[in-house]
Design a protein around this motif. Structure first.
Motif, mmCIF file in Angstrom:
data_model
loop_
_atom_site.group_PDB
_atom_site.id
_atom_site.type_symbol
_atom_site.label_atom_id
_atom_site.label_comp_id
_atom_site.label_asym_id
_atom_site.label_seq_id
_atom_site.Cartn_x
_atom_site.Cartn_y
_atom_site.Cartn_z
ATOM 1 N N LYS A 179 -9.985 2.238 1.094
ATOM 2 C CA LYS A 179 -10.416 3.181 2.182
ATOM 3 C C LYS A 179 -10.195 4.692 1.898
ATOM 4 O O LYS A 179 -9.142 4.930 0.959
ATOM 5 C CB LYS A 179 -9.275 2.710 3.322
ATOM 6 N N GLN A 180 -11.061 5.388 2.353
ATOM 7 C CA GLN A 180 -10.868 6.907 2.419
ATOM 8 C C GLN A 180 -10.798 7.437 3.635
ATOM 9 O O GLN A 180 -11.234 7.127 4.605
ATOM 10 C CB GLN A 180 -12.046 7.416 1.664
ATOM 11 N N GLN B 230 -3.732 0.236 -5.363
ATOM 12 C CA GLN B 230 -3.311 0.379 -3.901
ATOM 13 C C GLN B 230 -2.254 1.669 -3.445
ATOM 14 O O GLN B 230 -1.633 1.601 -2.806
ATOM 15 C CB GLN B 230 -2.884 -0.768 -3.337
ATOM 16 N N LEU C 218 1.837 5.350 -0.213
ATOM 17 C CA LEU C 218 1.154 6.710 0.470
ATOM 18 C C LEU C 218 1.830 7.810 -0.296
ATOM 19 O O LEU C 218 1.704 8.828 0.444
ATOM 20 C CB LEU C 218 1.254 6.812 1.874
ATOM 21 N N LEU D 72 -7.811 -1.256 4.223
ATOM 22 C CA LEU D 72 -7.358 -0.446 3.426
ATOM 23 C C LEU D 72 -7.790 -0.462 1.943
ATOM 24 O O LEU D 72 -7.633 0.882 1.489
ATOM 25 C CB LEU D 72 -5.708 -0.700 3.517
ATOM 26 N N PHE E 78 0.976 -1.240 -0.119
ATOM 27 C CA PHE E 78 0.009 -0.110 -0.009
ATOM 28 C C PHE E 78 0.768 1.086 0.077
ATOM 29 O O PHE E 78 1.776 1.332 1.134
ATOM 30 C CB PHE E 78 -0.964 -0.151 1.313
ATOM 31 N N GLY F 136 -2.567 5.405 -2.132
ATOM 32 C CA GLY F 136 -3.386 6.277 -1.415
ATOM 33 C C GLY F 136 -3.437 7.742 -1.425
ATOM 34 O O GLY F 136 -4.292 8.332 -1.256
ATOM 35 N N HIS F 137 -2.253 8.296 -1.993
ATOM 36 C CA HIS F 137 -1.971 9.682 -1.856
ATOM 37 C C HIS F 137 -1.079 9.884 -3.223
ATOM 38 O O HIS F 137 0.007 9.115 -3.344
ATOM 39 C CB HIS F 137 -1.363 10.177 -0.788
ATOM 40 N N ILE G 286 -6.774 10.820 1.921
ATOM 41 C CA ILE G 286 -6.193 9.302 1.648
ATOM 42 C C ILE G 286 -7.084 8.451 0.862
ATOM 43 O O ILE G 286 -8.097 8.525 1.624
ATOM 44 C CB ILE G 286 -5.680 8.721 2.796
ATOM 45 N N ARG G 287 -6.818 8.174 -0.193
ATOM 46 C CA ARG G 287 -7.810 7.225 -0.898
ATOM 47 C C ARG G 287 -7.132 6.089 -1.713
ATOM 48 O O ARG G 287 -6.498 6.318 -2.913
ATOM 49 C CB ARG G 287 -9.039 7.776 -1.780
ATOM 50 N N PHE G 288 -7.280 4.860 -1.387
ATOM 51 C CA PHE G 288 -6.503 3.797 -2.073
ATOM 52 C C PHE G 288 -7.156 3.356 -3.235
ATOM 53 O O PHE G 288 -8.557 2.872 -3.281
ATOM 54 C CB PHE G 288 -6.300 2.610 -1.033
#
Length: 386
Positions: A351-352, A366, A152, A348, A150, A368-369, A360-362
């Motif tokens: 996820k938001q 995957q 970021l 995750l 994941f 998220g940012h 953050i939104r995956f």
């Protein structure tokens, strides 16, 4: 304060405050463990003071930011950070993942470089251990083919696209490139070509040879049609190149940009005049200057631990972001059931959350940012600013 003293101070004060803040009945619950593998000792070969300062502190800065995020977000839950030193060695990072898994961590973070990630991610996948946030920016790791990874922050290809868009908007699209001939940079050159970027000249350089690097810098800017310059180089080579272009009485005025791998606290704070105006793509805004809620919380957390200097550390802020995402997710999960590795990975995906000015939104890969900020060096102030 020496780095090793600072690390001990951060670790012991966090542990002490956690013990004081957590009720006895909560301390009796099983501890949720998060693992980190980071370069906390050792250093690659360096040639100048900026790079020497960078390699001395980056892992420790990240650790301090991560720890303070856990302390701020855990809401009294018994969550522990276990950090292992990889000493800048990818094979040690892979071994650390094995060791952390044996200590029953529910997730890991860190993985300093692409080499570290390539060595450690297959181990984490085999152990079904989520890796939440890694320092490597390689686009090749963000293809969505590893269900346990994941990300970021934006990839290096995203950063490059932002730089090229800026050059085009300035009507200076013909780019001269100095690069180290390694797989990641070759992929970035392919990305440039695929995006239709106009490359006036691309020269592969040996970053350890200052004289040849200076000659290549002169050559690329003298190439007919070169309107802007991109540096795909390590920090010390960027400094040497800028000294050749804008130091020693030289005054190359066209835009010069590089990517976030050069950012360290010593680099960001440097007042070297030759760096003035250098553009640096970054996945995060400057934590010392940002007015977002998460940046304010980060600065307050560092100051509360007498780590004021770290309010200017991009590495500490990155650790704070990663620690916040993992801890907040674990706390939400703990309200329903004891977190497990597969459950965390499932929580995750898709996820938001909003960390306070940092959404953050995956997505399906995957990631998220993905924001990219183009910062500029203001040497008189010792700052990187938008």
């Amino acid at each position: 304060m020496p780095a090793f003293h600072r690390r001990r101070f951060v670790s012991t004060t966090l542990a002490a405050s956690a013990a004081l803040a957590t009720p006895t009945w909560l301390r009796a619950q099983p501890t949720i463990k998060i693992g980190l593998t980071l370069p906390l000792s050792g250093a690659p070969a360096v040639r100048n003071a900026i790079q020497a300062g960078a390699t001395a502190d980056v892992g420790l800065d990240f650790l301090a930011g991560f720890q303070q995020a856990v302390a701020a977000e855990r809401r009294g839950q018994p969550i522990e950070v276990i950090e292992l030193d990889d000493a800048y060695k990818p094979e040690q990072a892979a071994a650390n993942v094995e060791a952390l898994a044996r200590q029953d961590v529910v997730a890991i973070s860190g993985l300093w470089s692409t080499a570290h990630a390539q060595a450690a991610l297959p181990v984490a996948a085999r152990l079904r251990l989520p890796v939440v946030g890694m320092r490597s920016s390689a686009a090749e790791l963000r293809r969505g083919d590893n269900p346990w990874a994941f990300h970021l922050k934006a990839s290096d290809a995203d950063e490059l696209s932002a730089v090229l868009k800026t050059f085009t908007n300035m009507s200076l699209p013909r780019v001269g490139v100095l690069y180290v001939d390694e797989p990641g940079n070759r992929e970035l050159l392919k990305h440039m070509q695929a995006s239709g970027a106009s490359i006036a000249r691309a020269i592969a350089v040996d970053p350890s040879n200052a004289d040849k690097l200076a000659a290549a810098a002169r050559e690329v800017v003298a190439t007919p049609g070169t309107q802007s310059v991109l540096l795909l180089l390590p920090t010390e080579a960027v400094v040497d190149t800028m000294m050749e272009l804008r130091g020693r009485g030289n005054a190359y005025m066209a835009p010069v940009c590089t990517l976030s791998q050069v950012i360290s606290r010593p680099f960001a704070e440097s007042r070297e005049r030759a760096l003035n105006g250098l553009g640096v793509a970054s996945p995060f805004s400057n934590p010392a200057l940002s007015r977002t809620e998460i940046a304010v919380r980060f600065r307050d957390a560092m100051i509360d631990r007498d780590l004021d200097a770290l309010t200017r550390s991009f590495s500490a802020f990155e650790g704070f972001v990663y620690g916040s995402v993992i801890t907040r997710t674990l706390v939400e999960m703990k309200a329903k059931a004891s977190p497990t590795r597969p459950a965390l990975a499932a929580a995750l995906r898709g996820k938001q959350m909003n960390l306070g000015g940092l959404p953050i939104r995956f997505d399906e890969r995957q990631v998220g940012h993905q924001s990219v900020h183009l910062l500029y060096k203001y040497s008189a102030e010792g700052a990187l600013k938008a």
